[in-house]
Design a protein around this motif. Structure first.
Motif, short mmCIF file in Angstrom:
data_model
loop_
_atom_site.label_atom_id
_atom_site.label_comp_id
_atom_site.label_asym_id
_atom_site.label_seq_id
_atom_site.Cartn_x
_atom_site.Cartn_y
_atom_site.Cartn_z
N LEU A 6 -9.74 35.38 -11.47
CA LEU A 6 -8.94 36.17 -10.54
C LEU A 6 -9.79 37.19 -9.78
CD1 LEU A 6 -5.72 36.76 -12.67
CD2 LEU A 6 -6.05 35.15 -10.79
N LEU A 7 -10.73 37.82 -10.46
CA LEU A 7 -11.59 38.79 -9.78
C LEU A 7 -12.46 38.13 -8.72
CD1 LEU A 7 -12.75 41.16 -12.66
CD2 LEU A 7 -11.27 41.70 -10.75
N CYS A 8 -13.09 37.03 -9.06
CA CYS A 8 -13.96 36.34 -8.09
C CYS A 8 -13.15 35.79 -6.92
CB CYS A 8 -14.76 35.24 -8.77
SG CYS A 8 -16.08 35.86 -9.82
N THR A 9 -11.98 35.24 -7.20
CA THR A 9 -11.14 34.74 -6.12
C THR A 9 -10.67 35.89 -5.23
OG1 THR A 9 -10.40 32.94 -7.54
CG2 THR A 9 -9.09 33.38 -5.58
N GLY A 10 -10.31 37.02 -5.83
CA GLY A 10 -9.92 38.19 -5.06
C GLY A 10 -11.05 38.70 -4.18
N ILE A 11 -12.26 38.71 -4.71
CA ILE A 11 -13.41 39.11 -3.91
C ILE A 11 -13.62 38.14 -2.74
CG2 ILE A 11 -15.94 39.36 -3.94
CD1 ILE A 11 -15.60 40.48 -6.80
N GLY A 12 -13.44 36.84 -3.01
CA GLY A 12 -13.55 35.85 -1.94
C GLY A 12 -12.52 36.06 -0.85
N ILE A 13 -11.30 36.41 -1.25
CA ILE A 13 -10.24 36.66 -0.26
C ILE A 13 -10.57 37.90 0.56
CG2 ILE A 13 -7.81 37.33 -0.03
CD1 ILE A 13 -7.26 35.45 -2.43
N LEU A 14 -11.08 38.95 -0.10
CA LEU A 14 -11.47 40.16 0.63
C LEU A 14 -12.60 39.88 1.62
CD1 LEU A 14 -11.36 42.89 -2.15
CD2 LEU A 14 -9.83 42.65 -0.20
N ILE A 15 -13.57 39.08 1.20
CA ILE A 15 -14.67 38.73 2.11
C ILE A 15 -14.13 37.94 3.30
CG2 ILE A 15 -16.77 37.33 2.33
CD1 ILE A 15 -17.46 38.16 -0.53
N GLU A 16 -13.18 37.03 3.02
CA GLU A 16 -12.60 36.25 4.11
C GLU A 16 -11.88 37.15 5.11
OE1 GLU A 16 -9.26 32.83 5.03
OE2 GLU A 16 -9.47 33.62 3.01
N LYS A 17 -11.13 38.13 4.61
CA LYS A 17 -10.40 39.02 5.51
C LYS A 17 -11.35 39.89 6.32
CE LYS A 17 -6.10 39.32 2.95
NZ LYS A 17 -5.17 40.18 2.21
N VAL A 35 -15.33 30.40 3.69
CA VAL A 35 -16.18 29.53 2.88
C VAL A 35 -16.54 30.14 1.54
CG1 VAL A 35 -17.16 28.37 4.89
CG2 VAL A 35 -18.27 30.39 3.96
N PHE A 36 -16.19 31.40 1.30
CA PHE A 36 -16.60 32.07 0.08
C PHE A 36 -15.59 31.94 -1.06
CE2 PHE A 36 -18.85 34.51 3.39
CZ PHE A 36 -20.15 34.28 2.94
N ILE A 37 -14.36 31.58 -0.75
CA ILE A 37 -13.32 31.57 -1.77
C ILE A 37 -13.58 30.51 -2.84
CG2 ILE A 37 -10.87 31.18 -2.20
CD1 ILE A 37 -10.31 32.38 0.54
N ILE A 38 -13.83 29.29 -2.45
CA ILE A 38 -14.00 28.20 -3.42
C ILE A 38 -15.25 28.37 -4.27
CG2 ILE A 38 -14.33 25.71 -3.67
CD1 ILE A 38 -12.36 25.38 -1.35
N PRO A 39 -16.42 28.70 -3.70
CA PRO A 39 -17.59 28.92 -4.57
C PRO A 39 -17.40 30.08 -5.54
CG PRO A 39 -18.31 28.62 -2.32
CD PRO A 39 -16.83 28.71 -2.29
N LEU A 40 -16.75 31.15 -5.08
CA LEU A 40 -16.51 32.28 -5.97
C LEU A 40 -15.49 31.93 -7.05
CD1 LEU A 40 -16.63 35.34 -3.57
CD2 LEU A 40 -18.25 34.75 -5.36
N PHE A 41 -14.52 31.08 -6.72
CA PHE A 41 -13.58 30.61 -7.74
C PHE A 41 -14.31 29.86 -8.85
CE2 PHE A 41 -11.11 27.10 -9.47
CZ PHE A 41 -10.02 27.78 -10.01
N PHE A 42 -15.21 28.96 -8.47
CA PHE A 42 -15.96 28.21 -9.47
C PHE A 42 -16.93 29.10 -10.24
CE2 PHE A 42 -14.71 24.49 -6.84
CZ PHE A 42 -14.04 23.80 -7.85
#
Length: 74
Positions: free
Chosen positions: A26-37, A43-50
């Motif tokens: 959840l933390l990595c996905t949240g960081i990916g969403i923040l970077i996207e916004k 492109v950062f959401i899926i790699p950070l999820f993994f």
């Protein structure tokens, strides 16, 4: 009474494994969403999820390893 104690310990262990997996994901996905916004690049959401999933499984491995080491010592 010993049976109830082992059941409660097992429930706590299962909960701990769940938290150890979910929090990094959840933390990595949240960081990916923040970077996207902020950047507009998604492109950062899926790699950070993994990355979060790998970190969660690593945490569970470490906890399981400690539990088995403690069982072998007893």
């Amino acid at each position: 009474m010993k049976y109830k104690k082992s059941v409660y310990q097992s429930m706590v262990l299962i909960t701990q494994f769940g938290i150890n997996i979910l929090v990094p994901i959840l933390l990595c996905t949240g960081i990916g969403i923040l970077i996207e916004k902020k950047t507009g690049m998604g492109v950062f959401i899926i790699p950070l999820f993994f990355l979060g999933a790998l970190a969660g499984f690593r945490n569970c491995y470490i906890v399981a390893k400690k539990i088995y080491e403690n069982d072998d010592k007893e």
